[in-house]
Design an enzyme around this catalytic site. Structure first.
Site, short mmCIF file in Angstrom:
data_model
loop_
_atom_site.label_atom_id
_atom_site.label_comp_id
_atom_site.label_asym_id
_atom_site.label_seq_id
_atom_site.Cartn_x
_atom_site.Cartn_y
_atom_site.Cartn_z
N HIS A 134 8.31 10.69 5.42
CA HIS A 134 8.17 11.97 4.74
C HIS A 134 8.85 13.13 5.46
CE1 HIS A 134 5.69 10.36 1.64
NE2 HIS A 134 4.71 10.01 2.45
N ARG A 138 7.70 6.11 12.47
CA ARG A 138 7.19 5.65 11.18
C ARG A 138 8.39 5.39 10.28
NH1 ARG A 138 2.86 8.50 7.09
NH2 ARG A 138 4.46 10.13 6.94
N GLU A 182 -3.92 2.73 3.47
CA GLU A 182 -3.99 4.00 2.73
C GLU A 182 -4.13 3.82 1.22
OE1 GLU A 182 -0.31 6.08 3.59
OE2 GLU A 182 0.80 4.21 3.72
N ASP A 230 -3.35 9.93 1.45
CA ASP A 230 -3.07 8.88 0.48
C ASP A 230 -4.33 8.07 0.17
OD1 ASP A 230 -0.36 8.89 -0.49
OD2 ASP A 230 0.28 8.48 1.54
#
Length: 263
Positions: A46, A71, A147, A173
């Site tokens: 993200h 990530r 998530e 999430d």
């Protein structure tokens, strides 16, 4: 091979204080790394960071003892392997929903015979050392993100996969998946109960649990519960908060904090 201080910290029963990097810049990563974080996570899911920026940020982090974590965008073998080849010492993979997903994650991040990771540790040899290939499987840390409602349904199956070191909860999430308001800290009851359940099951399986937080206060409470990897804030959020504090004080006729004027 270079010690993975994240593993050493966990083995001693400690909890890692993790920072988050969303800005695609080596200097900001280097500045963050010099602030004393145990680990720093480069967010390719993200954040605004592409592969080339990530490599420069890994190089910047390696000027300090901070452990470099990445990530990745998704459960895709190419990016996982290239991330490790670039010198990441831990990887966080989003949206792990089934035992099969977890098995693939472990396979992609481990050399044979434990996995299917292709050999080519081009920068990892520089960062980890010449004996990296012999010790990488036992040194690299693999996180699966939990998530979704599907992941909750398959939680014990995921946690029982050999070679999975840790799980990382994305509260926002997870909250959305359970019909709750997406947030980091003050979770709606169903999401809060799910977080406690994930932590309990991870402990039962001997898997380290980590979680994203919106404040140091929330992180400390979660460490007290047994989380051993807690993210507090990102470079972008910390920069914005610090700038806002300086501007607000100046407009109110008060001098900024001493640290804000050190440059």
């Amino acid at each position: 091979m270079r010690e993975n201080k994240l593993r050493t910290l966990w083995q001693a029963g400690g909890a890692a204080v993790n920072g988050w990097l969303a800005i695609p810049n080596a200097f900001s990563a280097e500045t963050m790394a010099h602030q004393g974080w145990d680990t720093l996570t480069i967010d390719m899911q993200h954040g605004l960071i592409d592969y080339q920026a990530m490599v420069g940020m890994l190089q910047a982090i390696s000027t300090t003892p901070t452990v470099p974590v990445v990530r990745v965008p998704w459960l895709e073998p190419g990016i996982l392997m290239k991330t490790l080849d670039a010198g990441a010492y831990a990887v966080i993979c989003p949206m792990i929903n089934t035992r099969e997903d977890a098995q693939k994650l472990v396979a992609y991040t481990h050399y044979a015979p434990q996995g299917t990771r292709s050999f080519g540790p081009i920068r990892a040899l520089l960062y980890g050392g010449a004996d990296y290939p012999q010790h990488a499987n036992k040194t690299i840390v693999t996180f699966a993100m939990i998530e979704t409602a599907q992941a909750l349904d398959n939680l014990d199956d995921i946690l029982s996969v050999e070679g999975l070191d840790a799980i990382y909860i994305g509260p926002s999430d997870l909250s959305l998946a359970l019909g709750c308001t997406p947030t980091f800290d003050d979770l709606d009851p169903p999401a809060a109960q799910a977080v406690d359940h994930i932590l309990a099951r991870a402990k039962a399986h001997g898997v380290v649990a980590g979680i994203h937080n919106g404040s140091p206060e929330a992180a400390l409470k979660r460490i007290a519960k047994g989380f051993q990897f807690t993210t507090i804030g990102s470079d972008a959020r910390l920069m914005a908060a610090g700038a806002q504090q300086v501007v607000s004080r100046m407009k109110a006729g008060m001098p900024p904090p001493a640290a804000a004027s050190s440059y």
